[in-house]
Design an enzyme around this catalytic site. Structure first.
Site, short mmCIF file in Angstrom:
data_model
loop_
_atom_site.label_atom_id
_atom_site.label_comp_id
_atom_site.label_asym_id
_atom_site.label_seq_id
_atom_site.Cartn_x
_atom_site.Cartn_y
_atom_site.Cartn_z
N SER A 154 -32.20 24.09 -3.92
CA SER A 154 -30.76 23.79 -3.82
C SER A 154 -30.29 23.79 -2.37
O SER A 154 -30.78 24.56 -1.54
CB SER A 154 -29.97 24.83 -4.60
N TYR A 177 -25.97 18.46 -0.96
CA TYR A 177 -24.55 18.18 -1.17
C TYR A 177 -24.08 17.47 0.09
O TYR A 177 -23.99 18.08 1.15
CB TYR A 177 -23.74 19.47 -1.37
N THR A 203 -26.76 15.29 -4.88
CA THR A 203 -25.89 15.61 -6.01
C THR A 203 -24.50 15.06 -5.73
O THR A 203 -23.89 15.41 -4.71
CB THR A 203 -25.82 17.13 -6.22
N LYS A 266 -28.06 12.45 -8.33
CA LYS A 266 -27.96 13.36 -9.48
C LYS A 266 -26.53 13.41 -9.98
O LYS A 266 -25.60 13.61 -9.19
CB LYS A 266 -28.42 14.75 -9.06
N HIS A 290 -24.52 18.36 -14.81
CA HIS A 290 -24.54 19.58 -14.02
C HIS A 290 -24.57 20.82 -14.93
O HIS A 290 -23.93 21.83 -14.64
CB HIS A 290 -23.33 19.64 -13.08
C1 LIG Z 1 -26.05 28.81 -11.67
C2 LIG Z 1 -26.22 27.36 -11.38
C3 LIG Z 1 -26.18 26.92 -10.08
C4 LIG Z 1 -26.35 25.57 -9.78
N1 LIG Z 1 -26.38 25.17 -8.48
C5 LIG Z 1 -26.65 23.86 -8.21
C6 LIG Z 1 -26.79 23.43 -6.86
O1 LIG Z 1 -26.69 24.21 -5.93
N2 LIG Z 1 -27.05 22.12 -6.63
C7 LIG Z 1 -27.17 21.21 -7.68
O2 LIG Z 1 -27.40 20.02 -7.43
N3 LIG Z 1 -27.04 21.60 -8.94
C8 LIG Z 1 -26.80 22.90 -9.24
N4 LIG Z 1 -26.72 23.30 -10.55
C9 LIG Z 1 -26.97 22.32 -11.62
C10 LIG Z 1 -28.45 22.25 -11.96
O3 LIG Z 1 -29.17 21.57 -10.97
C11 LIG Z 1 -28.70 21.47 -13.25
O4 LIG Z 1 -28.01 20.24 -13.18
C12 LIG Z 1 -28.25 22.21 -14.49
O5 LIG Z 1 -28.38 23.60 -14.33
C13 LIG Z 1 -29.08 21.77 -15.67
O6 LIG Z 1 -28.62 22.32 -16.86
P1 LIG Z 1 -29.34 23.60 -17.54
O7 LIG Z 1 -28.91 24.78 -16.75
O8 LIG Z 1 -28.74 23.57 -18.89
O9 LIG Z 1 -30.81 23.39 -17.51
C14 LIG Z 1 -26.55 24.65 -10.84
C15 LIG Z 1 -26.56 25.11 -12.15
C16 LIG Z 1 -26.42 26.44 -12.43
C17 LIG Z 1 -26.49 26.89 -13.87
#
Ligand SMILES: Cc1cc2nc3c(=O)[nH]c(=O)nc-3n(C[C@H](O)[C@H](O)[C@H](O)COP(=O)(O)O)c2cc1C
Lengths: 395, 354
Positions: A154, A177, A203, A266, A290
């Site tokens: 990330s 980002y 993203t 994304k 997301h």
């Molecule tokens: C706690 C948390 C933090 C996240 N942080 C980011 C991030 O920093 N960058 C990003 O592109 N997506 C982030 N996401 C989204 C994840 O990349 C992903 O799209 C999502 O968690 C997928 O769904 P799932 O948790 O049901 O597997 C985050 C998701 C969660 C749950």
């Protein structure tokens, strides 16, 4: 079963009254207060006792500070999409074939030059040190130990990408980002490439997302100082942050100049956007809401996957995330034509419950589930997985 | 034969279920205003402030229709110039969210409509003043900074109705909504339903001629509130009505009325841009409002959430509820990928059977 009707009839019979009274007593905080407050903590199961991904979630809940657990759990606003991300799997059924030689199952694949033992990756999620002191390095260790699962680091990682990359040998990709000042994006991308990242995931959803439940946690913690409508320079007149409202398609053309690796977008949820991604030279698409954390009342990503796969027509790989928990969930996405599935919360629960070995184990469980699901449905190779495997009743 | 439940505890339990309480929170606690994070959370607080009769008048609301509409969000749309400004009858409103009419607001707060008007102004929202208000319209107008509209019930005595409307317009009300389809009161508002005590609330002889008489003697634009069919919307426009408010009056009059959001699209189509179409009923989230705009509504009225805010915290509560909704709407508009309501179209949603 009768319960919702009760008030309509306007009476409660004796049996029902006793049932209700019992329920009332059982739910009474006074009774609860007399019980051992440490009951729930008296025994933590060992890692081998956990059977599926959901067991890890419960354990992560027990072990983590509530804020770290909650940050992982949040969805946007009323969490409709968060719930729908799980409901969608009930709308899609697997139709197995039984007379197939499944004595060897092949799950290997290659996506944008990265070889993978399973079509499973770790999605980029922020701040792993809140889950375990080993942070993203620990996750990467767990990933590599789990059949070299590729990890997408990330942009909001809690440690520098060099450190993460150095902690294990498996493949990493990096997530960005984007910043409106295009040059600002150069440094993190060059650093990631130098550290060995093999692809960048940009993203572009979550333009103005909001975890409403974060405010509850703030309130429960007794911190209420930040008034929502205090004028802030980064808020517009509707009191929403403007930080990410500038996104435009030309961003991808601009980023191209300092990237020598494949670039993916994304957050795609409609076919038209998938088409435009290809027009703007993106090498791949991540279908995602997301994890229910962007626009509430978005569809689940799986229900829109078919239209996106159709319009992409094999020109670039289509990845997907949001709500995937089991091997069979992954199989359903593969059947609709996804190249791979990313897991966001799953590895977080593993890391939170047991550190790097937990991240490893939870990924291994999903991998094993996928192998079993392929075998049980008579699809021994990824190539043999197609839409005939699913019967979908999508809304 | 219906019997009354024999155990008091059972009754208690039923009551307890009606009174949602945050776990670990002392019963009856009124949290500081800035603890509340969305409009729905104001309902239980309002309940703690009100007696049963008052609370029953503003509790609930059906919004299940919204769960069958999902967005199709577009990426990479620059929304830095996000603009919710909504032109209605010559007024530029801050957002397309108005506070709907509700009678006798002293039931909910000692300052009733006056506090409501102050809250509305603070949130830069227009307010529709109800015919049966506890304060004179000119006093309400004196408190209001933003535009006011007026709502009136058609009555047998058209003269007094007209004089009230004239007074309201004189006091500054910019438009007048005639509520249709509510000849009797709310279910349960006057004890159990009995034929002997069904006072007609409206005008049994109500028809298009009657509306025409009002229209001809009122200078302000006239809207019909309570239209639920394309057919009737068309007739209304043909009869010179200048605006439609799709509404089932909050669902409190007849069980089983359609949800406004579900009939909105066909009404917008039938009206075909000849008059603005507004809608109310069950709007609790910015995303609910966005869906109405996507279907072609010009604006949305919210009533119960504003009343919860009023009951719980007075004018500041009203302001906060409305501001929370405005902010949610702005977020959702940006994330669905439109810089203003004019850029929306039905391509931004998908109807979901689930
Ligand atoms: C706690 C948390 C933090 C996240 N942080 C980011 C991030 O920093 N960058 C990003 O592109 N997506 C982030 N996401 C989204 C994840 O990349 C992903 O799209 C999502 O968690 C997928 O769904 P799932 O948790 O049901 O597997 C985050 C998701 C969660 C749950």
């Amino acid at each position: 079963m009768k319960q919702p009707e009760r008030h309509r009839h306007g009476y409660v019979d004796r049996r029902e009254s006793i049932r209700l009274l019992t329920g009332f007593l059982a739910g009474s905080p006074l009774l609860l207060a007399q019980q051992d407050p440490f009951r729930d903590h008296s025994r933590i199961p060992s890692i081998d006792e956990l059977i599926d991904v959901f067991d890890f979630e419960a354990l992560a809940y027990e072990k983590l500070p509530r804020s770290a657990y909650n940050y992982t759990a949040y969805g946007a606003a009323g969490e409709f999409t968060l719930r729908r991300n799980r409901e969608v799997f009930k709308w899609i059924e697997l139709i197995p074939k039984g007379v197939v030689n499944v004595s060897s199952i092949d799950t290997t694949t290659e996506i944008l030059g990265t070889r993978m033992n399973f079509p499973i990756m770790v999605a980029p999620t922020a701040g792993h040190t809140a889950l375990h002191p080993s942070g993203e390095a620990g996750t990467h260790e767990g990933c590599t130990a789990a059949a070299e699962t590729p990890m997408i680091v990330s942009h909001a990682a809690s440690m520098p990408i060099e450190e993460i990359a150095a902690s294990a040998s498996g493949p990493i990709w990096v997530q960005l980002y984007p910043s409106p000042d295009i040059e600002t994006n150069r440094k993190p991308l060059e650093k990631a490439q130098a550290a060995g990242a093999r692809a960048v995931v940009v993203t572009v959803d979550q333009e103005a997302a909001f975890y409403e439940r974060a405010l509850h946690d703030r309130n429960l913690a007794g911190r209420r100082s930040r008034r929502i409508r205090r004028p802030r320079r980064d808020l517009n007149r509707y009191r929403i942050p403007v930080k990410r409202l500038w996104y435009e398609w030309k961003l991808f053309d601009q980023l191209r100049s300092f990237i020598n690796m494949p670039m993916l977008a994304k957050g795609v949820l409609i076919a038209e956007d998938a088409k435009r991604c290809i027009e703007h030279g993106l090498d791949g698409i991540v279908v995602s809401n997301h994890g229910g954390r962007a626009l509430d009342y978005s569809p689940s990503s799986l229900e829109v996957l078919p239209e996106i796969v159709d319009v992409v027509a094999g020109r670039v790989p289509v990845l997907i995330d949001s709500g995937f928990r089991r091997g069979s969930d992954i199989l359903k996405a593969l059947a609709f034509g996804a190249s791979a599935v990313c897991l966001g919360r799953v590895p977080r629960w593993g890391l939170g419950a047991f550190g790097p070995p937990g991240a490893q184990r939870i990924l291994e469980i999903v991998q094993a589930e996928l192998v079993m699901a392929m075998a049980h449905s008579g699809r021994p190779t990824l190539a043999s997985i197609d839409r005939s495997l699913v019967r979908a009743d999508l809304p | 034969m219906a019997r009354i439940g024999s155990l008091p505890a059972a009754t208690l339990l039923i009551r307890a279920q009606r009174s949602p309480q945050i776990i670990g929170e002392p019963p009856g606690r009124i949290p500081p205003l800035d603890e509340l994070v969305n409009s729905l959370e104001f309902e239980p607080v309002a309940q703690r402030k009100l007696d049963d009769a008052a609370f029953n008048a503003i509790s609930g609301g059906n919004r299940s229709g919204f769960d069958h509409i999902v967005f199709r969000p577009r990426l990479m749309v620059n929304t830095q110039n996000l603009d919710l400004t909504t032109e209605l009858f010559g007024d530029a409103m801050f957002t397309p969210i108005l506070i709907g009419p509700a009678s006798h607001q002293n039931r909910f707060h000692p300052e009733g409509e006056l506090a409501m008007a102050r809250g509305a102004s603070a949130a830069q929202a227009a307010m529709v003043v109800a015919d049966r208000s506890d304060h004179p319209v000119e006093r309400i107008a004196a408190e209001a900074g933003g535009p006011l509209w007026y709502q009136a019930y058609p009555e047998s005595d058209g003269h007094s109705l007209l004089s009230r409307i004239h007074k309201a317009v004189e006091a500054g009300c910019k438009a007048v909504c005639i509520t249709v389809g509510t000849p009797y009161g709310q279910i349960g508002s006057n004890g159990y339903p009995r034929l002997s005590t069904l006072p007609p609330m409206g005008n049994p002889a109500f028809d298009w001629n009657y509306i025409d008489r009002i229209r001809r003697s009122v200078t302000a634009p006239l809207l019909l509130k309570g239209v639920m069919s394309a057919e009737e919307a068309k007739t209304a426009v043909k009869n010179g009505i200048q605006g439609i408010v799709v509404s089932n009056h909050g669902g409190g009059f007849v069980h089983g009325l359609a949800e406004p959001i579900t009939v909105l699209p066909e009404i917008v189509d039938a009206v075909g841009g000849r008059a603005p179409v507004l809608v109310d009923g069950g709007f609790r989230r910015g995303s609910d409002v966005l869906k109405a705009l996507i279907f072609g509504a010009k604006a949305v009225l919210i009533s119960r959430p504003a009343l919860w805010g009023l009951a719980a915290y007075g004018a500041e509560g009203v302001r906060t509820v409305v501001e929370l909704l405005q902010t949610e709407l702005a977020r959702d508009l940006a994330m669905v990928g439109a810089a203003n309501p004019q850029d929306l179209s039905r391509d931004f949603v998908k109807i979901s059977r689930r």
